[in-house]
Design a protein around this motif. Structure first.
Motif, PDB file in Angstrom:
ATOM      1  N   ILE A  38      47.458  31.762  46.671  1.00 50.12           N
ATOM      2  CA  ILE A  38      45.921  31.939  47.745  1.00 50.12           C
ATOM      3  C   ILE A  38      45.219  33.680  47.895  1.00 50.12           C
ATOM      4  CG2 ILE A  38      44.951  32.126  49.627  1.00 50.12           C
ATOM      5  CD1 ILE A  38      46.745  29.535  50.872  1.00 50.12           C
ATOM      6  N   GLY A  39      46.791  35.061  48.077  1.00 53.29           N
ATOM      7  CA  GLY A  39      46.321  36.012  47.795  1.00 53.29           C
ATOM      8  C   GLY A  39      46.220  36.409  45.427  1.00 53.29           C
ATOM      9  N   GLU A  40      46.850  36.206  44.291  1.00 53.83           N
ATOM     10  CA  GLU A  40      46.010  35.881  43.709  1.00 53.83           C
ATOM     11  C   GLU A  40      44.681  35.460  43.658  1.00 53.83           C
ATOM     12  OE1 GLU A  40      47.411  37.994  41.270  1.00 53.83           O
ATOM     13  OE2 GLU A  40      49.029  38.463  42.773  1.00 53.83           O
ATOM     14  N   ALA A  41      43.919  34.225  44.100  1.00 49.89           N
ATOM     15  CA  ALA A  41      43.150  33.857  43.515  1.00 49.89           C
ATOM     16  C   ALA A  41      41.792  34.827  44.543  1.00 49.89           C
ATOM     17  CB  ALA A  41      43.221  32.624  44.364  1.00 49.89           C
ATOM     18  N   ALA A  42      42.577  35.197  45.504  1.00 52.02           N
ATOM     19  CA  ALA A  42      41.237  36.385  46.492  1.00 52.02           C
ATOM     20  C   ALA A  42      41.071  36.996  45.210  1.00 52.02           C
ATOM     21  CB  ALA A  42      42.224  36.669  48.387  1.00 52.02           C
ATOM     22  N   ALA A  43      42.322  37.466  45.148  1.00 46.05           N
ATOM     23  CA  ALA A  43      42.149  39.245  44.131  1.00 46.05           C
ATOM     24  C   ALA A  43      40.889  38.494  42.974  1.00 46.05           C
ATOM     25  CB  ALA A  43      43.280  39.414  43.341  1.00 46.05           C
ATOM     26  N   GLU A  44      41.010  37.362  42.414  1.00 50.40           N
ATOM     27  CA  GLU A  44      40.089  36.726  41.290  1.00 50.40           C
ATOM     28  C   GLU A  44      38.753  36.698  41.666  1.00 50.40           C
ATOM     29  OE1 GLU A  44      44.520  34.979  39.382  1.00 50.40           O
ATOM     30  OE2 GLU A  44      42.200  33.798  39.852  1.00 50.40           O
ATOM     31  N   CYS A  45      39.101  36.013  42.914  1.00 51.34           N
ATOM     32  CA  CYS A  45      37.430  35.878  43.393  1.00 51.34           C
ATOM     33  C   CYS A  45      36.294  37.037  43.873  1.00 51.34           C
ATOM     34  CB  CYS A  45      37.266  35.084  44.576  1.00 51.34           C
ATOM     35  SG  CYS A  45      37.649  33.106  44.424  1.00 51.34           S
ATOM     36  N   GLU A  46      37.532  38.184  44.074  1.00 51.44           N
ATOM     37  CA  GLU A  46      36.883  39.244  43.997  1.00 51.44           C
ATOM     38  C   GLU A  46      36.000  39.910  42.729  1.00 51.44           C
ATOM     39  OE1 GLU A  46      39.166  42.128  46.057  1.00 51.44           O
ATOM     40  OE2 GLU A  46      37.392  43.436  47.107  1.00 51.44           O
ATOM     41  N   ALA A  47      36.763  39.766  42.164  1.00 50.29           N
ATOM     42  CA  ALA A  47      36.560  40.385  40.806  1.00 50.29           C
ATOM     43  C   ALA A  47      35.160  39.523  40.192  1.00 50.29           C
ATOM     44  CB  ALA A  47      37.368  40.492  40.022  1.00 50.29           C
ATOM     45  N   ALA A  48      35.591  38.485  40.444  1.00 49.87           N
ATOM     46  CA  ALA A  48      34.336  37.597  40.256  1.00 49.87           C
ATOM     47  C   ALA A  48      32.743  37.620  40.820  1.00 49.87           C
ATOM     48  CB  ALA A  48      34.697  36.198  39.452  1.00 49.87           C
ATOM     49  N   GLY A  49      33.220  38.233  42.240  1.00 54.11           N
ATOM     50  CA  GLY A  49      31.319  38.633  42.778  1.00 54.11           C
ATOM     51  C   GLY A  49      31.351  38.359  43.952  1.00 54.11           C
ATOM     52  N   ALA A  50      32.845  37.660  44.774  1.00 51.67           N
ATOM     53  CA  ALA A  50      32.606  37.146  45.907  1.00 51.67           C
ATOM     54  C   ALA A  50      32.585  38.500  46.714  1.00 51.67           C
ATOM     55  CB  ALA A  50      33.991  36.377  46.492  1.00 51.67           C
ATOM     56  N   ALA A  51      32.225  38.157  48.415  1.00 51.18           N
ATOM     57  CA  ALA A  51      32.617  39.175  49.232  1.00 51.18           C
ATOM     58  C   ALA A  51      33.310  38.928  50.719  1.00 51.18           C
ATOM     59  CB  ALA A  51      31.181  39.572  49.342  1.00 51.18           C
ATOM     60  N   VAL A  52      33.117  38.242  50.581  1.00 45.21           N
ATOM     61  CA  VAL A  52      34.107  37.358  51.624  1.00 45.21           C
ATOM     62  C   VAL A  52      35.238  36.337  51.142  1.00 45.21           C
ATOM     63  CG1 VAL A  52      33.634  35.443  54.193  1.00 45.21           C
ATOM     64  CG2 VAL A  52      31.795  37.098  53.471  1.00 45.21           C
ATOM     65  N   VAL A  53      36.169  35.866  52.055  1.00 46.63           N
ATOM     66  CA  VAL A  53      37.312  34.873  51.680  1.00 46.63           C
ATOM     67  C   VAL A  53      37.913  33.597  52.913  1.00 46.63           C
ATOM     68  CG1 VAL A  53      39.484  36.697  51.918  1.00 46.63           C
ATOM     69  CG2 VAL A  53      39.346  34.055  50.654  1.00 46.63           C
ATOM     70  N   HIS A  54      37.261  32.396  53.117  1.00 48.16           N
ATOM     71  CA  HIS A  54      37.608  31.667  54.144  1.00 48.16           C
ATOM     72  C   HIS A  54      38.973  30.906  53.712  1.00 48.16           C
ATOM     73  CE1 HIS A  54      36.236  28.827  57.353  1.00 48.16           C
ATOM     74  NE2 HIS A  54      37.232  27.039  56.162  1.00 48.16           N
ATOM     75  N   LEU A  55      39.622  31.230  54.642  1.00 52.06           N
ATOM     76  CA  LEU A  55      41.385  31.035  54.774  1.00 52.06           C
ATOM     77  C   LEU A  55      41.623  29.801  55.887  1.00 52.06           C
ATOM     78  CD1 LEU A  55      42.923  34.712  54.826  1.00 52.06           C
ATOM     79  CD2 LEU A  55      42.306  33.086  51.886  1.00 52.06           C
ATOM     80  N   HIS A  56      42.990  28.859  55.286  1.00 53.60           N
ATOM     81  CA  HIS A  56      43.109  27.941  55.517  1.00 53.60           C
ATOM     82  C   HIS A  56      44.853  28.430  55.215  1.00 53.60           C
ATOM     83  CE1 HIS A  56      40.112  24.541  56.555  1.00 53.60           C
ATOM     84  NE2 HIS A  56      38.862  25.190  56.353  1.00 53.60           N
ATOM     85  N   ALA A  57      45.836  27.418  56.465  1.00 50.76           N
ATOM     86  CA  ALA A  57      46.765  28.025  55.710  1.00 50.76           C
ATOM     87  C   ALA A  57      47.628  26.560  56.045  1.00 50.76           C
ATOM     88  CB  ALA A  57      47.761  28.386  56.856  1.00 50.76           C
ATOM     89  N   ARG A  58      48.986  26.523  55.244  1.00 51.73           N
ATOM     90  CA  ARG A  58      49.227  25.673  54.229  1.00 51.73           C
ATOM     91  C   ARG A  58      50.764  25.474  54.290  1.00 51.73           C
ATOM     92  NH1 ARG A  58      46.490  21.701  51.112  1.00 51.73           N
ATOM     93  NH2 ARG A  58      44.551  21.930  50.674  1.00 51.73           N
ATOM     94  N   ARG A  59      51.852  24.446  54.757  1.00 50.38           N
ATOM     95  CA  ARG A  59      53.089  24.641  54.004  1.00 50.38           C
ATOM     96  C   ARG A  59      53.785  25.074  53.132  1.00 50.38           C
ATOM     97  NH1 ARG A  59      53.529  19.388  58.633  1.00 50.38           N
ATOM     98  NH2 ARG A  59      52.651  20.495  60.524  1.00 50.38           N
ATOM     99  N   ASP A  60      54.689  24.833  52.877  1.00 51.65           N
ATOM    100  CA  ASP A  60      55.764  24.966  51.343  1.00 51.65           C
ATOM    101  C   ASP A  60      55.393  23.593  51.185  1.00 51.65           C
ATOM    102  OD1 ASP A  60      56.678  27.393  51.745  1.00 51.65           O
ATOM    103  OD2 ASP A  60      58.143  27.000  52.483  1.00 51.65           O
ATOM    104  N   SER A  61      54.995  22.328  51.107  1.00 53.98           N
ATOM    105  CA  SER A  61      54.673  21.416  51.680  1.00 53.98           C
ATOM    106  C   SER A  61      53.613  20.705  50.768  1.00 53.98           C
ATOM    107  CB  SER A  61      55.399  19.836  51.943  1.00 53.98           C
ATOM    108  OG  SER A  61      53.957  20.508  53.937  1.00 53.98           O
ATOM    109  N   GLY A  62      52.666  21.777  51.151  1.00 49.29           N
ATOM    110  CA  GLY A  62      51.322  21.815  50.405  1.00 49.29           C
ATOM    111  C   GLY A  62      50.530  20.974  51.980  1.00 49.29           C
ATOM    112  N   GLU A  63      51.162  20.837  52.719  1.00 49.25           N
ATOM    113  CA  GLU A  63      50.095  19.652  53.943  1.00 49.25           C
ATOM    114  C   GLU A  63      49.947  21.018  54.918  1.00 49.25           C
ATOM    115  OE1 GLU A  63      52.571  16.478  55.518  1.00 49.25           O
ATOM    116  OE2 GLU A  63      53.819  18.102  55.895  1.00 49.25           O
ATOM    117  N   ARG A  64      48.526  21.014  55.773  1.00 50.68           N
ATOM    118  CA  ARG A  64      47.924  22.104  56.185  1.00 50.68           C
ATOM    119  C   ARG A  64      48.942  22.636  57.115  1.00 50.68           C
ATOM    120  NH1 ARG A  64      41.294  21.718  59.342  1.00 50.68           N
ATOM    121  NH2 ARG A  64      41.957  23.841  59.168  1.00 50.68           N
TER     122      ARG A  64
END
Length: 279
Positions: A38-64
């Motif tokens: 998620i951190g890496e994806a956020a950095a890529e989005c900022e470079a692409a033009g995003a200003a806000v990041v909307h975040l959810h959390a997931r367990r190691d299993s991928g579940e919410r």
């Protein structure tokens, strides 16, 4: 906000919704789930033009996950890589109010958090309750912690709830709403319904446009033309085109930022978004 804001070339805030809590890598293997991803994806989005990041959390299993420590780890992963405005989700199908509070309790608190304006159904078994008591309780904790609420309007009835919340509470200007279109009890996705929704907003309110699935591109483009802000990302849409999975969240952000520039509105930087939102 209105068409005049488009004509005036007001900057557009692009929010990146990276992962959500419903579908996972089975829908698109490029959807980030771990704090590092998620951190890496956020950095890529900022470079692409995003200003806000909307975040959810997931367990190691991928579940919410609604765990406060998991939100803390994700927030730190994003903060260490970006200057993005961090917006935590407080939504939750079937989750208790106490679970939904946890995302508000990171240190530091997120600058923004989502606040669902009423009940909604999605898919076969997903229901989010969102009584007025729950809305008030989450809102009051946001105020206590200095968090700006992003009022999520899933259908026209929720516009009534925005007005009712303004009667019950003293929201700081500017009021920031997200107009949501798709299936279930969200507003039917059509240009006319987006136009009608913008005309029923409280005076002075800003709006953000969110379209699920294939409605993401046309409705966010229309939102830009109507002077609003936009949200894109794999949480809402895992495709870039018909039968073509998106390569990343950043690919969707880059397309939207490019469209905004083509239409005469530059994407806001994170600090410009803070000024627009009154953070």
């Amino acid at each position: 906000m209105a068409y005049d804001d488009y004509l005036d070339g007001e900057k557009v805030i692009v929010t990146a919704a990276l992962t959500g809590g419903v579908h996972g890598k089975e829908a698109n293997p490029n959807l980030p789930e771990t704090p590092e991803e998620i951190g890496e994806a956020a950095a890529e989005c900022e470079a692409a033009g995003a200003a806000v990041v909307h975040l959810h959390a997931r367990r190691d299993s991928g579940e919410r996950s609604f765990d406060r420590d998991r939100f803390q780890a994700i927030t730190e992963a994003v903060r260490s890589r970006t200057n993005l405005v961090i917006q935590h989700s407080t939504g939750g199908t079937g989750a208790t109010l106490e679970a939904r509070r946890q995302s508000l309790r990171t240190d530091p608190a997120p600058e923004m958090a989502s606040l669902d304006m009423g009940p909604l159904n999605r898919y076969r078994h997903l229901t989010s309750e969102n009584t007025r008591g729950m809305v008030d309780s989450l809102y009051d904790e946001m105020v206590e912690r200095g968090i700006k609420p992003e009022l999520e309007v899933f259908n026209d009835g929720h516009l009534n709830e925005v007005a009712a919340l303004l009667d019950r509470r003293d929201l700081a200007d500017p009021v920031y709403t997200t107009l949501i279109f798709g299936g279930g009890t969200t507003s039917p996705p059509s240009p006319r319904n987006l136009l009608n929704a913008t005309e029923n907003l409280p005076e002075g309110a800003l709006f953000n446009t969110l379209g699920f699935g294939r409605h993401q591109l046309p409705l966010t483009t229309m939102g830009i033309l109507l002077g609003g802000h936009v949200r894109v990302g794999l949480e809402d849409n895992v495709y870039y085109g018909p039968d073509q999975l998106a390569e990343s969240n950043a690919q969707l952000v880059a397309r939207t930022a490019g469209l905004a520039e083509t239409l005469g509105r530059e994407p806001a930087t994170p600090d410009e978004a803070r000024d627009i939102l009154g953070l």
